[in-house]
Design an enzyme around this catalytic site. Structure first.
Site, PDB file in Angstrom:
ATOM      1  CG  HIS A 219      65.070  24.315  19.297  1.00  0.00           C
ATOM      2  ND1 HIS A 219      65.932  23.304  18.497  1.00  0.00           N
ATOM      3  CD2 HIS A 219      64.376  25.125  18.205  1.00  0.00           C
ATOM      4  CE1 HIS A 219      65.922  23.478  16.676  1.00  0.00           C
ATOM      5  NE2 HIS A 219      65.030  25.104  16.817  1.00  0.00           N
ATOM      6  CD  GLU A 220      62.343  28.100  18.592  1.00  0.00           C
ATOM      7  OE1 GLU A 220      62.683  28.771  17.761  1.00  0.00           O
ATOM      8  OE2 GLU A 220      61.549  26.619  18.330  1.00  0.00           O
ATOM      9  CG  HIS A 223      66.807  29.066  15.693  1.00  0.00           C
ATOM     10  ND1 HIS A 223      67.250  29.381  14.937  1.00  0.00           N
ATOM     11  CD2 HIS A 223      66.014  28.043  16.284  1.00  0.00           C
ATOM     12  CE1 HIS A 223      66.489  27.759  14.893  1.00  0.00           C
ATOM     13  NE2 HIS A 223      65.622  26.973  15.082  1.00  0.00           N
ATOM     14  CD  GLU A 242      65.200  25.126  12.638  1.00  0.00           C
ATOM     15  OE1 GLU A 242      65.877  24.594  13.832  1.00  0.00           O
ATOM     16  OE2 GLU A 242      64.298  26.349  12.406  1.00  0.00           O
ATOM     17  CE1 TYR A 297      63.850  21.009  11.959  1.00  0.00           C
ATOM     18  CE2 TYR A 297      63.186  22.100  14.197  1.00  0.00           C
ATOM     19  CZ  TYR A 297      62.795  22.237  12.755  1.00  0.00           C
ATOM     20  OH  TYR A 297      63.381  23.141  12.690  1.00  0.00           O
TER      21      TYR A 297
END
Ligand SMILES: [Zn+2]
Length: 359
Positions: A219-220, A223, A242, A297
């Site tokens: 996920h990071e 981003h 997000e 999310y």
């Protein structure tokens, strides 16, 4: 705050909570530039959130007066820890540091090989907000990998046994997003396993815990494409980064696990964790914390997944994200622009679908 000056003249300013308002000597007209010097000192909160000192490690997030976006007015919001309440444009940075001893340096700029140092100058271009970590060399082990034109530098705690695993998964996810969504135009991406769960330009804070690697590490990394390389107002429209990030994470993990759906377990867990809101585009302060996570999310990535399941599946979803990324790279996307892009991209009227979750 010691002083704020312009050409050696003291400027008047007001510091109110998270907002610093500087009165320039003359109005700043569009296209014009003025230089301002701000002299300040800062104490890092011990074990703080994001901006933190943890033993002999220093995490500098949001550590300098950041220039807000101007969009019909200055976009400055009260700090809200459930999401990102700050928004900054792209800028070029030169940061000079002098430290009392040697530290490993990991920042938004290209830092080069991971060698401890006590002084230096870093420069980075097209950075939204400049993050810097100064790490005690005794506390960390480092793996360096190359993917495409980018060096991935992975920092995990010295006693950890997941250095290889973290590095391998980072490269897999990064290469997948580059190949399927679009080229990453920077020389270096750093990953620090300090349980920060947070994204910054060219650097992310990821889990120390092996079990959270798949969901949070990926996920990071995603981003970098949605938040950094395509920007948005994260306070009014957190879903724009997000939800697209979590959706991209689901696409990668499904591919990684070898099917079309299994990467969306995390989004399902979010959606089931609490009652979701009808609309995803509430401002941060209009959401209850658990409803925010369940909606942004959970519900939205799954809605988008359902939409693509009827239109060519995950492969079609990646094509859409690639065109979106190509269209808006280094730009700030508004909800309206997203809606228009979405309408134009697909044949037929998409209003009913978009109206079902956007105000
Ligand atoms: Zn996120």
């Amino acid at each position: 705050m010691n002083s704020i000056t312009s050409s050696e003249d003291e400027l008047r300013y007001e510091l109110n909570g998270g907002s610093l308002f500087i009165e320039l000597e003359s109005d700043l007209t569009p296209g014009e530039q003025q230089a301002v010097t701000i002299e300040y000192t800062l104490t890092l909160p011990e074990n703080g959130i994001r901006l933190a000192q943890v033993e002999n490690n220093y995490y500098l997030a949001h550590w300098y007066p950041m220039l807000a976006e101007y969009d019909g007015g200055w976009q400055v919001n009260d700090y809200d820890p459930k999401g990102e309440s700050y928004e900054t444009g792209y800028g070029d940075y030169t940061v000079t540091y002098q430290l009392p001893e040697d530290y490993l340096i990991a920042t938004s700029a290209p830092d080069g090989p991971a060698e401890a140092s006590s002084s230096g100058t870093l420069t980075g271009e097209a950075i939204k907000d400049f993050y810097a970590a100064f790490l005690d060399p005794a506390d960390w082990q480092v793996a360096e990998r190359t993917s495409g034109n980018t060096e991935l530098r992975v920092f995990v705690p010295a006693e950890s046994e997941i250095l290889e695993e973290t590095a391998e998964l980072s490269v897999e996810a990064f290469a997948y997003f580059e190949e399927n969504i679009g080229d990453y135009p920077f020389a270096e991406l750093d990953l620090i396993a300090n349980d920060g769960y947070m994204e910054y330009p060219n650097i992310v804070e990821v889990p120390m815990d092996e079990e959270l690697l798949d969901s949070i590490l990926v996920h990071e990394i995603a981003h970098q494409w949605f938040y950094y390389l395509v920007a948005n107002d994260p306070y009014e429209n957190a879903w724009l980064d997000e939800s697209l990030t979590e959706f991209s994470t689901g696409l990668f993990l499904s591919d990684y696990y070898g099917d079309e759906d299994s990467g969306f377990q995390n989004a399902k867990a979010y959606e089931e964790s609490y009652e979701t809101e009808t609309y995803a585009d509430l401002a941060l302060d209009e959401f209850d914390t658990p409803a925010y996570y369940a909606t942004v999310y959970g519900k939205v990535p799954l809605l988008v997944k359902g939409f693509f399941d009827e239109r060519g599946g995950n492969e079609a979803a990646l094509e859409f994200l690639a065109v979106y990324y190509g269209e808006f790279q280094f730009q700030r996307v508004t909800k309206q622009q997203f809606r228009e892009f979405f309408e134009t991209y697909f044949e037929g009227d998409q209003q009913a679908f978009l109206d079902s979750w956007l105000q």
